[in-house]
Design an enzyme around this catalytic site. Structure first.
Site, short mmCIF file in Angstrom:
data_model
loop_
_atom_site.label_atom_id
_atom_site.label_comp_id
_atom_site.label_asym_id
_atom_site.label_seq_id
_atom_site.Cartn_x
_atom_site.Cartn_y
_atom_site.Cartn_z
N GLY A 63 66.11 124.47 62.34
CA GLY A 63 66.33 125.82 61.84
C GLY A 63 67.35 126.51 62.71
O GLY A 63 67.69 126.03 63.80
N GLN B 95 71.30 133.56 66.75
CA GLN B 95 71.76 132.40 67.51
C GLN B 95 73.26 132.14 67.31
O GLN B 95 73.85 131.37 68.06
CB GLN B 95 70.98 131.14 67.12
CG GLN B 95 69.51 131.21 67.54
CD GLN B 95 68.79 129.93 67.19
OE1 GLN B 95 68.34 129.77 66.07
NE2 GLN B 95 68.71 129.00 68.14
N CYS C 163 64.66 124.34 71.40
CA CYS C 163 65.43 125.41 70.76
C CYS C 163 66.91 125.18 71.04
O CYS C 163 67.28 124.88 72.18
CB CYS C 163 65.00 126.76 71.34
SG CYS C 163 65.92 128.15 70.66
N LEU C 164 67.73 125.32 70.01
CA LEU C 164 69.17 125.11 70.19
C LEU C 164 69.76 126.11 71.17
O LEU C 164 70.81 125.85 71.76
CB LEU C 164 69.89 125.21 68.84
CG LEU C 164 69.56 124.11 67.83
CD1 LEU C 164 70.22 124.42 66.49
CD2 LEU C 164 69.97 122.74 68.33
N HIS D 45 58.93 129.99 64.62
CA HIS D 45 59.97 129.90 65.65
C HIS D 45 61.22 130.67 65.20
O HIS D 45 61.80 131.44 65.99
CB HIS D 45 60.30 128.42 65.91
CG HIS D 45 61.36 128.19 66.93
ND1 HIS D 45 61.11 127.58 68.14
CD2 HIS D 45 62.70 128.47 66.93
CE1 HIS D 45 62.24 127.51 68.84
NE2 HIS D 45 63.22 128.04 68.12
N GLU D 46 61.62 130.50 63.95
CA GLU D 46 62.85 131.16 63.46
C GLU D 46 62.64 132.67 63.34
O GLU D 46 63.52 133.45 63.70
CB GLU D 46 63.30 130.54 62.14
CG GLU D 46 63.67 129.07 62.21
CD GLU D 46 64.57 128.72 63.39
OE1 GLU D 46 65.45 129.52 63.72
OE2 GLU D 46 64.38 127.64 63.97
N HIS E 89 62.97 134.47 66.54
CA HIS E 89 64.36 134.75 66.94
C HIS E 89 64.82 136.11 66.40
O HIS E 89 65.61 136.80 67.05
CB HIS E 89 65.31 133.67 66.42
CG HIS E 89 65.42 132.47 67.30
ND1 HIS E 89 65.83 132.53 68.60
CD2 HIS E 89 65.19 131.15 67.04
CE1 HIS E 89 65.85 131.30 69.12
NE2 HIS E 89 65.46 130.44 68.19
ZN ZN Z 1 65.23 128.43 68.51
#
Ligand code: ZN
Length: 192
Positions: free
Chosen positions: A49, A54, A103-104, A145-146, A149
């Protein structure tokens, strides 16, 4: 479509509460382009995701997709491409499960945390259509998680015990086998 640079922890945009998107704004060429670029960026990074903050845009938009055999998360059941705009999540029963996330925006880090196992999700798709659905298990965890953010929350904020924080290499060496066994039982039980 363009692969955008991914903002990393320490960038203040990741700590802002993102603002809701209006119907007009969602329909605009600019927002539709942003969504296309977010999908491209998520796929290029093998993410499950990606949320707009981000890529430096503080708006309540995220994209989610798990393809079969995702190299970052091979144990995650597939999720078809889903664009969520102005999402609202609610725990259906307060039940949680233990999971481990990366996480990216937090390169090379993973850690253990709890997520709600059964959630109601209400959101708009990229065309403004309203969706209300139930998500369970790891898929529910990905949604949480998304949406975190969009509220300026990173997975480390949800960790009760920082001793499980690890690099991906050490996760593979010391934690992965047990975790995949645990999480596979969850996936078998809830189907996602
Ligand atoms: Zn993340």
């Amino acid at each position: 479509m363009t692969v955008l640079p991914i903002r990393e922890m320490g960038d203040p945009v990741l700590r802002e509460k993102a603002r809701a998107v209006t119907a007009e704004e969602l329909a605009s060429a600019e927002t539709q382009q942003l969504i296309d670029d977010m999908i491209e960026t998520m796929r290029a990074a093998n993410g499950a995701g990606l949320a707009a903050p981000q890529v430096g845009v503080s708006k309540r938009i995220a994209v989610i997709e798990v393809r079969e055999g995702n190299p970052r998360y091979p144990y995650k059941p597939p999720i078809p491409l889903t664009v969520i705009v102005n999402p609202e999540l609610t725990s259906l029963d307060g039940v949680t499960f233990a999971t481990n996330e990366g996480c990216l925006s937090m390169p090379n880090l993973r850690g253990d945390l709890e997520r709600f196992e059964n959630i109601g999700a209400r959101y708009l798709d990229r065309d403004g259509g309203v969706h209300e659905e139930t998500r369970r298990g790891l898929t529910a965890g990905t949604f949480q998680h998304e949406v975190d953010h969009l509220d300026g929350i990173l997975f480390v904020d949800r960790m009760a015990d920082m001793s499980s924080l690890s690099t991906w290499e050490q996760f593979e060496a010391f934690r992965k086998a047990d975790f995949v066994a645990e999480i596979t039982r969850l996936v078998e039980r809830v189907g996602s």
